[in-house]
Design a protein around this motif. Structure first.
Motif, PDB file in Angstrom:
ATOM      1  N   UNK A 266     -50.589 -25.958  57.076  1.00 57.93           N
ATOM      2  CA  UNK A 266     -50.131 -25.918  55.212  1.00 57.93           C
ATOM      3  C   UNK A 266     -50.207 -26.831  54.836  1.00 57.93           C
ATOM      4  N   UNK A 267     -50.900 -27.090  53.734  1.00 63.01           N
ATOM      5  CA  UNK A 267     -51.111 -28.390  53.128  1.00 63.01           C
ATOM      6  C   UNK A 267     -50.187 -28.792  52.848  1.00 63.01           C
ATOM      7  N   UNK A 268     -48.856 -28.334  53.162  1.00 61.20           N
ATOM      8  CA  UNK A 268     -47.913 -29.251  52.784  1.00 61.20           C
ATOM      9  C   UNK A 268     -47.739 -30.357  54.487  1.00 61.20           C
ATOM     10  N   UNK A 269     -48.490 -29.926  55.475  1.00 62.55           N
ATOM     11  CA  UNK A 269     -48.041 -30.513  56.659  1.00 62.55           C
ATOM     12  C   UNK A 269     -49.533 -31.791  56.434  1.00 62.55           C
ATOM     13  N   UNK A 270     -49.924 -32.081  55.468  1.00 57.38           N
ATOM     14  CA  UNK A 270     -51.506 -32.156  56.032  1.00 57.38           C
ATOM     15  C   UNK A 270     -51.765 -33.442  54.350  1.00 57.38           C
ATOM     16  N   UNK A 271     -51.084 -33.469  53.863  1.00 60.74           N
ATOM     17  CA  UNK A 271     -51.969 -34.527  52.368  1.00 60.74           C
ATOM     18  C   UNK A 271     -50.294 -35.851  52.395  1.00 60.74           C
ATOM     19  N   UNK A 272     -49.285 -36.009  53.144  1.00 60.87           N
ATOM     20  CA  UNK A 272     -48.666 -37.185  53.841  1.00 60.87           C
ATOM     21  C   UNK A 272     -49.199 -38.100  54.620  1.00 60.87           C
ATOM     22  N   UNK A 273     -50.177 -37.384  55.626  1.00 64.21           N
ATOM     23  CA  UNK A 273     -51.105 -37.853  56.759  1.00 64.21           C
ATOM     24  C   UNK A 273     -52.594 -39.134  55.619  1.00 64.21           C
ATOM     25  N   UNK A 274     -52.834 -38.136  54.543  1.00 72.34           N
ATOM     26  CA  UNK A 274     -54.163 -38.509  54.236  1.00 72.34           C
ATOM     27  C   UNK A 274     -54.398 -39.942  53.826  1.00 72.34           C
ATOM     28  N   UNK A 275     -53.387 -40.669  53.007  1.00 73.73           N
ATOM     29  CA  UNK A 275     -54.299 -42.201  52.529  1.00 73.73           C
ATOM     30  C   UNK A 275     -53.687 -42.566  54.280  1.00 73.73           C
ATOM     31  N   UNK A 276     -53.320 -42.465  55.451  1.00 74.92           N
ATOM     32  CA  UNK A 276     -53.680 -43.118  56.874  1.00 74.92           C
ATOM     33  C   UNK A 276     -55.213 -42.736  57.065  1.00 74.92           C
ATOM     34  N   UNK A 277     -55.628 -41.698  57.249  1.00 71.12           N
ATOM     35  CA  UNK A 277     -56.539 -40.738  57.362  1.00 71.12           C
ATOM     36  C   UNK A 277     -57.631 -40.829  56.480  1.00 71.12           C
ATOM     37  N   UNK A 278     -57.939 -41.235  55.858  1.00 71.53           N
ATOM     38  CA  UNK A 278     -59.181 -41.544  54.597  1.00 71.53           C
ATOM     39  C   UNK A 278     -59.078 -43.448  54.394  1.00 71.53           C
TER      40      UNK A 278
END
Length: 464
Positions: free
Chosen positions: A31-43
């Protein structure tokens, strides 16, 4: 080590954690809610791109997760402003399971780019380049990067020369990069070295290699491809890596670190993102969304040629029929169906078509019944089949119907205006119209539920 590498350029990485990794291991249920917390690190990592959209995610968002796929894309774009976002597009099939008219293809490509996509990996399940033409032209028209993909497979008709010639044609059609799309980890290390080396000699655009670790050779394939000069490889962060998914990003970065092809990526930053996804993977295992079958290495895949997403879907189909114990029978039937159908590569939608027919043959008797999609494939509605079709099977499926030999989309009338009219009372945007046109059984109900819940949220907020 230096003399082993044809190139001294850093090996570039595309991470599939937000798309193919969970499509392959968890039937696209992240789910999106499982993705967003890691996006800053991924970016912050410095990937060539992050694959986060397309493939089966569009359907799964609406059908299973109650999410608007367009809102997911916009949210990911906002959360990762410094990283190219990549999607997988099925050429003339877009993200659905039939061919759409050229005006639909153009509108979908335009909206995908407007909503945040940078790189569009375009493939055709049959490697029929005629089915990629409209999407290649549209992505270029609206400023996206065209990554034209060749679906890699093994058969009597799929030689190295076949794939090199396809790449030359795709570069001439406007591809900015060429992807070798090895969806079932059938490309073995020596073959990878030879194919990449030949492609680097014959085409001038970057070569991107996509594989899985289904047969256990994925990392070896990438190492040999790196030696041959491949420019970019697809990896997945370790919590969703290996098995039917891609080789692990961290392992690949570590392996290249002492070579001329060092990626330059920081293992500490990779670990920061991986820690989050370890929690997501643990939760999904507890929910029964990740089967141990998709985590294991299975060299028999070299015989069955079943890609990861197809395997997880076959398991779900058999589970629904209370016939999980017949998986091995279905896997043995897959190559027989594939041969009868003219050796299509097993990638969406042909993987689902061949796989479902193999399930039907196993549970009901060989060719006692055909799915509509099997009939369409044998009739030529998906394009040119690479090999010779078993004419007895084709006659059972379509009788005396004429086989289509032209570009299938040439037979389609423009359909975007009709879709606008049909869904004008439901759709709130052009994106909604495209969703409804691709998934008429799913999207209208989803949109109604979505909009009703938004009204409820607004009402509740006002009352407070």
């Amino acid at each position: 080590m230096a003399e082993l590498f044809e190139s001294k350029k850093p090996l570039l990485i595309t991470d599939t954690i937000l798309r193919d990794a969970h499509q392959s291991q968890a039937a696209t249920r992240m789910k999106l809610q499982d993705m967003l917390p890691a996006c800053e690190a991924l970016d912050s990592i410095g990937y060539w791109s992050v694959e986060c959209w397309g493939g089966a995610t569009f359907d799964a968002c609406m059908r299973f997760l109650g999410e608007d796929p367009w809102e997911r894309l916009r949210a990911l774009r906002k959360a990762m402003p410094h990283t190219k976002l990549q999607m997988l597009l099925r050429g003339q099939n877009l993200l659905g399971y039939r061919h759409y008219a050229d005006d639909m293809v153009e509108a979908f490509c335009r909206k995908s780019i407007e909503n945040g996509i940078d790189v569009v990996r375009i493939f055709d399940a049959l490697n029929d380049e005629r089915n990629m033409e409209a999407s290649i032209n549209a992505v270029k028209k609206y400023g996206g990067t065209v990554e034209a993909a060749i679906s890699y497979t093994l058969s009597p008709v799929h030689s190295e020369e076949y794939f090199v010639n396809k790449a030359i044609v795709l570069e001439q059609m406007g591809a900015d990069t060429i992807c070798i799309k090895d969806m079932a980890n059938l490309l073995l290390p020596n073959a990878a070295y030879s194919l990449v080396k030949k492609l680097k000699e014959k085409v001038s655009v970057p070569i991107h290699l996509h594989t899985h670790n289904t047969t256990g050779t994925g990392s070896m394939v990438y190492l040999m491809a790196a030696m041959a000069g491949v420019d970019i490889v697809d990896c997945a962060l370790s919590p969703f890596a290996n098995g039917t998914s891609q080789p692990a990003t961290e392992s690949m970065v570590a392996a290249m670190s002492e070579t001329d092809r060092s990626t330059g990526l920081d293992l500490k930053k990779l670990n920061e993102a991986a820690v989050h996804f370890k929690g997501v993977a643990s939760k999904m295992k507890l929910e029964g969304l990740i089967s141990t079958k998709v985590l294991r290495v299975d060299p028999n895949t070299l015989i069955y040629q079943v890609p990861g997403g197809m395997l997880s879907n076959l398991i779900l189909q058999l589970k629904q029929a209370n016939a999980e114990n017949r998986l091995n029978e279905v896997l043995a039937e897959v190559p027989r169906v594939r041969e009868d159908f003219g050796y299509p590569p097993l990638v969406t939608p042909t993987s689902q078509i061949v796989g479902t027919q193999a399930v039907f043959n196993t549970l009901m008797g060989r060719y006692k019944t055909f799915t509509k999609e099997s009939k369409d494939l044998l009739r030529g509605e998906y394009g040119r089949l690479p090999g010779t079709v078993n004419e007895e099977v084709r006659k059972l499926a379509i009788g005396d119907d004429e086989v289509i030999t032209c570009r299938p989309a040439d037979r389609l009338k423009p359909e975007l205006e009709t879709a606008r009219e049909m869904y004008s009372d439901i759709a709130k945007s052009e994106e909604d119209i495209l969703s409804c046109a691709m998934f008429p059984q799913v999207a209208p109900g989803f949109i109604e539920t979505r909009d009703n819940s938004k009204v409820h949220e607004i009402t509740v907020d006002w009352v407070r």
